[in-house]
Scaffold this active site. Structure first.
Site, mmCIF file in Angstrom:
data_model
loop_
_atom_site.group_PDB
_atom_site.id
_atom_site.type_symbol
_atom_site.label_atom_id
_atom_site.label_comp_id
_atom_site.label_asym_id
_atom_site.label_seq_id
_atom_site.Cartn_x
_atom_site.Cartn_y
_atom_site.Cartn_z
ATOM 1 N N SER A 86 0.813 -1.432 0.154
ATOM 2 C CA SER A 86 -0.066 -0.014 -0.022
ATOM 3 C C SER A 86 1.037 0.817 -0.187
ATOM 4 O O SER A 86 1.762 1.000 -0.936
ATOM 5 C CB SER A 86 -1.067 0.297 0.883
ATOM 6 N N THR A 87 0.584 2.162 0.636
ATOM 7 C CA THR A 87 1.431 3.244 1.477
ATOM 8 C C THR A 87 3.119 3.099 0.547
ATOM 9 O O THR A 87 3.508 2.574 1.348
ATOM 10 C CB THR A 87 1.540 4.338 2.150
ATOM 11 N N ASP A 128 -4.788 -4.901 6.091
ATOM 12 C CA ASP A 128 -5.192 -5.130 5.035
ATOM 13 C C ASP A 128 -4.376 -6.481 4.335
ATOM 14 O O ASP A 128 -3.191 -6.340 4.258
ATOM 15 C CB ASP A 128 -5.384 -4.170 3.920
#
Length: 358
Positions: free
Chosen positions: A175-176, A298
């Site tokens: 993700s990030t 997640d």
């Protein structure tokens, strides 16, 4: 209607820009930010379709913020600033539009017309490169970070009994900070690997260009995933920015991609949890799962399922993560065999393909 975050350190200029944008039928200012750090929090909170950025801001200038935005959370951005900033190559830095602020003597009506013309000219791009995803049927909330089924959202596809061990597959979640981190990993991968599937939290419209970028910087063949694609060795498949990616076994024993336009899972679509679970159902202990930099949790649930099913699992270490969120949660859940520096992830993947790591 497209939602916009206005970023400018001047309250009066924010108010002027907001009023002008709200007068355009297709656009609405959903929030305002007074500097880059405030903008970062507002982007996470409101998920706008587009941001407007001033260049001359305190704490962090707009060019630096624009570069960081395109690296960590790519999205459409229009620069509204002084005419002189155009020499800063803002388009090379990721901007999709530039609107000069009014000069001395220019009427606000003229300024408003330039804003309107610029934004309306971008609507064809926003339809393709917008963050506006199809509305979820239901927003799912997680109440606990523990791996406990009753405290987590439905993962869209049910968990099956441990699948018979199939051909190897490598699944990566991020993700990030994942865009640049994945690029670094893929530059070091060889082209004789099992199929790789990737879920990177990325806005709709940017996933295709990111897949192309991975392809250009890797010896692997990288493509945005499409339903029906048969997974091949030496190939990698990136989940589209608005669809869950799952893997199914065909009658001939191959692996096939199936995309799902379903509810968000763990606050995301695509979700790492959904992809990992489908890999577990289809491949079982023959899989390798890699958890890379990212905010939130997640992927934690399904990575633990993979680990319990005998799959080889690794997580990026804190030192090399932009955000040590998703890897940390997976480690805390007991879902990780090895904790690895970003610079070593490619080596671990190659070793797994050669049966050197289990």
């Amino acid at each position: 209607m497209y939602t916009i975050l206005v970023i400018d350190d001047s309250p009066s200029m924010r108010r002027i820009i907001k009023d002008m944008i709200n007068s355009i039928e297709e656009f609405e200012v959903i929030a305002e930010a007074f500097d880059a750090y405030d903008a970062r929090e507002k982007i996470k909170e409101y998920e706008p379709d587009l941001v407007t950025i001033d260049i001359n801001m305190p704490k962090m200038d707009g060019v630096t913020f624009l570069r960081n935005l395109m690296r960590l959370h790519p999205m459409p951005a229009v620069v509204i600033s002084g005419e002189s900033v155009r020499g800063n190559d803002i388009f090379d830095d990721g901007a999709v539009g530039f609107i000069p602020k009014p000069e001395a003597g220019e009427s606000m009506i003229s300024f408003g017309e330039r804003i309107k013309d610029n934004l309306l000219n971008l609507t064809f791009l926003l339809k393709r490169y917008t963050l506006k995803k199809p509305k979820a049927k239901k927003q799912v909330k997680t109440k606990s970070l523990e791996v406990n089924k009753k405290n987590h959202p439905d993962l869209v596809i049910p968990l099956k009994k441990a699948a018979l061990m199939g051909k190897k597959i490598i699944a990566i979640g991020s993700s990030t900070g994942g865009v640049e981190s994945l690029l670094k990993v893929f530059k070091s991968l060889t082209n004789n690997l099992p199929p790789i599937v990737i879920t990177q939290h990325i806005p709709y419209g940017f996933s295709k260009s990111f897949a192309d970028r991975l392809n250009d910087n890797s010896s692997l063949n990288v493509a945005q995933a499409e339903t029906g694609m048969i997974l091949e060795n030496g190939h990698a498949y990136l989940a589209p920015g608005n669809m869950h990616m799952t893997i199914e076994r065909t009658a001939g024993g191959n692996y096939q991609i199936r995309l799902l336009d379903d509810i968000k899972v763990s606050h995301h679509r695509p979700s790492v949890d959904v992809m990992f679970r489908s890999v577990n159902n289809t491949v079982g202990g023959a899989a390798m799962a890699v958890m890379m930099t990212g905010m939130g949790d997640d992927g934690t649930i399904a990575m633990k399922e993979l680990y319990d099913n005998g799959a080889y699992t690794i997580a990026q270490n804190e030192e090399s993560c932009v955000v040590f969120g998703m890897p940390a949660k997976a480690i805390q859940a007991g879902a990780v065999k090895d904790i690895v520096h970003l610079d070593e992830i490619a080596e671990y993947i190659i070793d797994f393909a050669k049966n050197k790591r289990r």
